[in-house]
Write an enzyme that holds these catalytic residues in place. Structure first.
Site, PDB file in Angstrom:
ATOM      1  N   ALA A   1       0.843  -1.187   0.000  1.00 34.19           N
ATOM      2  CA  ALA A   1       0.000   0.000   0.000  1.00 34.19           C
ATOM      3  C   ALA A   1       0.880   1.239   0.000  1.00 34.19           C
ATOM      4  CB  ALA A   1      -0.911   0.018   1.224  1.00 34.19           C
TER       5      ALA A   1
ATOM      6  N   GLU B   1       1.114   5.525   1.184  1.00 28.83           N
ATOM      7  CA  GLU B   1       0.577   6.525   2.111  1.00 28.83           C
ATOM      8  C   GLU B   1       0.380   7.903   1.499  1.00 28.83           C
ATOM      9  OE1 GLU B   1       3.723   5.200   2.222  1.00 28.83           O
ATOM     10  OE2 GLU B   1       5.197   6.707   2.854  1.00 28.83           O
TER      11      GLU B   1
ATOM     12  N   GLU C   1      -0.282   2.635   6.948  1.00 28.75           N
ATOM     13  CA  GLU C   1      -0.406   3.756   6.004  1.00 28.75           C
ATOM     14  C   GLU C   1      -0.969   4.984   6.709  1.00 28.75           C
ATOM     15  OE1 GLU C   1       1.271   3.205   3.474  1.00 28.75           O
ATOM     16  OE2 GLU C   1       1.283   1.023   3.686  1.00 28.75           O
TER      17      GLU C   1
END
Ligand code: TRP
Ligand code: ZN
Length: 884
Positions: A273, A275, A309
């Site tokens: 993922a 951020e 995140e």
């Protein structure tokens, strides 16, 4: 004008060469006209010059098609700028100048998933960006480095029917209709940020929303976006997000700082993922969750990644990195913050066991071979290759040591100082240590040495009891690892948390060197090569429980007798050290089997586990972990002429002997009791029961393959959720059950439209132990659901095979190595980042037994000769091969 691409091997980038940027960008306005095949964008940069430097204006830009360029309102003639070697040099810029460029991008043709790209089919997919580390230069001309921080205003324009949702980071600042069925939306981010945190998303997406009010009173709209078939699986992530936000307010006093927080799920993503400020983007496998397609382990992973995140908003975004050498400043710290959060949300000792097991499986091998590098590397060729277990996981261990040294309150005080002093700035690891230290009137600079040297240090411990003086002397000695590098011989501060146990299992009060205060656990810091610690008032020889909670990332060597480890396994109240004692004992039992002399360790291990199995001293989840010996990768780490098949067979033998001691009847009984109240509930004890049930069935399978497979077939049929279903499927497949093929077929059909569930189907088969796995992998590559273009598919099939199936990948005929080499060439042409990561599976080939070593070498050397490898893959192959 077209970019002149230069394929020459670039010189490494060095930390010592760091110079502050000559030009800053105060603000940037980006105007996108979005399309699947072609997108165009105009960028308007307000430039600030560092008065102390007089370098010309140089901007990064990779493979950009430049349509127009103007400086301070005037179109530039071709003589006033040069674009070559991924750098645009512009003449005549002054402090306060405005540079305007327009470029064309080709999102649908972007298979590297870096910059602006398409997720999903051309007709229905959506557009998104990935900029960390250096993707922004694939979008526009910019000083693409994290110490350039700017205010962003982003306007998106696109056809409304094809792109109904338009998102970018920051706060929404208007939207409306345009002619010809088009529309627009604008976002303004009030917080200056580095370019790697820029993001946009555009396409058909559904949303779930929740209103949130921060502790300091700001209303925030939380919105999670996903494609229509996935939006129903986002509710768990929303809950996890809310828990993360509350936790960061309570644990660190950090509040969210925009009016909206967007999260988007995509199936096409290179990592877990990202951020991006106000617009986190997730690999679907780290966000989507529902009982029918998600295992317990995956639920916890989703919670952890959502938290990770979100936590970056402070540790990474508000305080960012000065340069990519400081990567662990944000990643190590954020992993540590996530680990603390997960420990608070779930069982703390299980989380610690899980994290240390990961460190040993992924980071120790990395740190022990040619890919070893310090948490803060001194140089790199391709930064994407440095998003490693060392930077993330070992980096987190270093923060944990600092936190331990300061204590809970002191660490919080130090973190407050760090955030407040560096807010809005690009910081270094020195800034971090300085803030923590100054807030506590202590000097943490000795810990900097940990950031500068590679390798896992060894810690030797010796105990001596003097009965007449009633004294116990503990001597600790540290040795740097062979990969530590030259000049790294200065001793490291190694915090050792310890307790002493009497032979009856009681913890002894600790009196050290005449100190008056009494406790049962304390931390000593070994800050020299060797040091002894004397404990007084100890009548009988005690058993030392060392490095409790894994207080430092070292390899502990201690001359325990088997019965001493068994005592800790039976009595240590530190859940991590209880498990650790069992792991040590199991590793010794394994060595006894390997050397053909099963003896005291094997007996002690089996006896202690039989006691725990029959009793109630530990909960079901910890018991499941205690009943699991170290994995094949970890066992291989202790050897020199590695034969993965033999390691597999010996480990199976070890587990069979444990199963025999527990007894088939007791295992069956326990299984039936656990199977009696199965559910899909996610509370800790329900998860624990499923975990133990799986382990018990695996052990039973080693005694009664037929019987266990019949139970598995029933479990598969009746499973209320994925945890039980997948466990049963894996047992049947790996146990080569008669029922396995029917179950695989059923699973394939049941989840035909669910890529993430099918990934588990690929992975289970790729992990089939032994030589036959390779043919399976080849057959599965022909499955219509498989494609080299999707990183999750590659990881599920090829990644599982080369990384999680040592006895399958390391065939004696070298066919596994040749397969990997061939696929790497094909993959590299599509996606260099993913190819480079997969190639690290070759790490460790030097320590294979001679036959396998020769064929591995041949495959890697052949790959190195291949013309036109990406810089990413070439760097990994070069290191793996060259570090001979
Ligand atoms: N910063 C991200 C994280 O740790 C990871 C990341 C780095 C990343 N580079 C990436 C994600 C490239 C996707 C693609 O959370
Ligand atoms: Zn991160």
């Amino acid at each position: 004008m077209q970019a002149i691409s230069e394929q020459k091997a670039s010189a490494p980038i060095r930390l010592v060469d760091y110079r502050a940027p000559a030009w800053q960008v105060e603000s940037v306005e980006l105007d996108f006209d979005l399309g699947i095949d072609a997108s165009e964008l105009s960028a308007r940069l307000l430039l600030r010059r560092d008065p102390g430097q007089d370098a010309p204006l140089r901007l990064d830009g990779e493979n950009l098609q430049l349509l127009s360029i103007a400086l301070d309102g005037t179109q530039l003639p071709a003589t006033a700028y040069r674009y070559a070697g991924n750098v645009l040099e512009v003449d005549g810029a002054r402090d306060g100048s405005v540079l305007e460029t327009r470029v064309r991008l080709r999102p649908a043709a972007n298979t590297a998933l870096e910059g602006l790209y398409l997720s999903g089919p051309r007709e229905t997919g959506f557009l998104l960006t990935q900029c960390e580390a250096e993707g922004f230069r694939h979008i526009t001309f910019f000083p693409d480095r994290p110490d350039v921080q700017s205010r962003y205003t982003v306007t998106l324009r696109a056809d409304r029917a094809r792109f109904p949702v338009l998102l970018a980071g920051g706060n929404p600042d208007g939207a409306g209709e345009l002619e010809g069925g088009r529309h627009w939306a604008r976002f303004v981010d009030p917080h200056p940020k580095p370019s790697y945190l820029f993001a946009l998303v555009a396409g058909h997406l559904e949303v779930i929303e929740r209103d949130y009010v921060t502790a300091d009173g700001r209303p925030v709209q939380l919105k999670i976006w996903a494609e229509a078939d996935a939006i129903g699986r986002c509710h768990y992530a929303m809950d996890a997000l809310e828990r993360s936000m509350r936790w960061d307010e309570q644990a660190y006093g950090r509040n969210y700082d925009l009016d909206v927080f967007h999260v988007v799920a995509t199936h096409d993503f290179n990592m877990g993922a990202m951020e991006n400020k106000g617009l986190n983007i997730f690999n679907a496998k780290c966000l989507l969750a529902d009982p029918d397609s998600t295992t317990d382990d995956e639920y916890r992973h989703v919670e952890a990644v959502v938290a990770h995140e979100y936590f970056h908003n402070w540790s990474g975004n508000r305080v960012t990195c000065r340069d990519w050498f400081q990567l662990s400043l944000k990643e190590g710290l954020t992993v540590f913050r996530e680990q603390s959060f997960s420990a608070d949300m779930n069982s703390a000792s299980l989380k610690r066991i899980e994290d240390v097991a990961l460190l040993r499986r992924a980071q120790f091998p990395e740190d022990a071979g040619p890919l070893a590098h310090p948490v803060r590397p001194a140089q790199y060729s391709e930064i994407n290759n440095f998003y490693t277990a060392t930077v993330y996981e070992k980096g987190s261990e270093l923060v944990r040591m600092l936190a331990g040294a300061l204590g809970q309150e002191g660490f919080r005080r130090g973190m407050d100082r760090y955030f407040d002093r560096n807010d809005g700035h690009a910081a270094t690891l020195e800034d971090f240590l300085a803030a923590l230290g100054e807030a506590n009137d202590t000097d943490l600079t000795p810990y900097l040495a940990w950031y500068g040297q590679a390798g896992t240090p060894r810690l030797k411990a010796r105990g001596h009891h003097d009965a007449t003086r009633r004294e116990y002397t503990l001597t600790l000695i540290q040795h740097p690892s062979g990969t530590a590098g030259t000049g790294a011989r200065a001793p490291l501060p190694i915090p050792v948390k310890l307790a002493l146990f009497a032979r009856n299992g009681d913890m002894l009060p600790l009196h050290m060197d005449g100190q008056t205060s009494v406790c049962h656990e304390l931390v000593v810091v070994l800050d020299q090569h060797e040091r002894s610690f004397v404990f007084t008032g100890i009548a009988d020889a005690p058993v030392a429980s060392l490095l409790r909670g894994f207080s430092a990332p070292v390899i502990l060597e201690c001359d325990y007798m088997p019965d001493e480890l068994a005592l800790l396994l039976a009595h240590d109240v530190d859940g991590f050290n209880r498990w650790e004692a069992g792991q040590q004992l199991a590793a010794r039992a394994y060595e006894e089997l390997r050397d053909g002399s099963p003896g005291d360790s094997l007996h002690a291990w089996c006896d202690a586990l039989q006691q725990l199995f029959g009793g109630t001293a530990v909960d079901d989840a910890l018991l499941a972990d205690l009943l699991t010996p170290p994995g094949e990768v970890e066992l291989a780490e202790r050897e020199t002429a590695i034969d993965p098949q033999r390691i597999h067979d010996l480990r199976q033998d070890l587990q069979r002997r444990l199963a025999e001691r527990l007894g088939a009847d007791a295992l069956r009984q326990r299984y039936n009791a656990l199977a009696g109240h199965t559910s899909i509930a996610l509370d800790a004890s329900s998860q624990a029961r499923r975990r133990l049930k799986r382990r018990v069935l695996e052990l039973l399978n080693l005694l009664d393959n037929r019987g266990a497979c019949e139970l598995a077939a029933i479990q598969y049929r009746d499973a209320p959720g994925m945890t039980d279903r997948l466990a049963a499927l894996a047992l049947m497949v790996h146990g080569r059950a008669a029922q396995a093929e029917a179950a695989l077929l059923d699973f394939r059909q049941r989840y035909a439209g669910n890529a993430l569930a099918l990934d588990k189907w690929f992975a289970v088969q790729a992990q089939l132990p032994g030589e036959s796995a390779l043919d399976r992998v080849l057959a599965l590559e022909a499955d219509p659901a498989f494609t080299l273009k999707n990183p999750n598919r590659v990881q599920a099939l090829l990644g599982s095979f080369v990384r999680s199936n040592p006895s399958g990948f390391h065939r004696t005929d070298g066919a596994g190595y040749r397969l990997l080499a061939e696929r790497l060439v094909a993959l590299d042409a599509l996606n260099p980042q993913v190819a480079a990561r997969l190639a690290t599976a070759f790490n460790g080939w030097q320590r294979l037994e001679p036959l396998r070593r020769a064929s591995a070498r041949e495959a890697i050397a052949g790959l190195e000769q291949h013309a036109g490898l990406s810089r990413n893959l070439a760097e990994i192959i070069g290191s793996v091969l060259g570090g001979h």
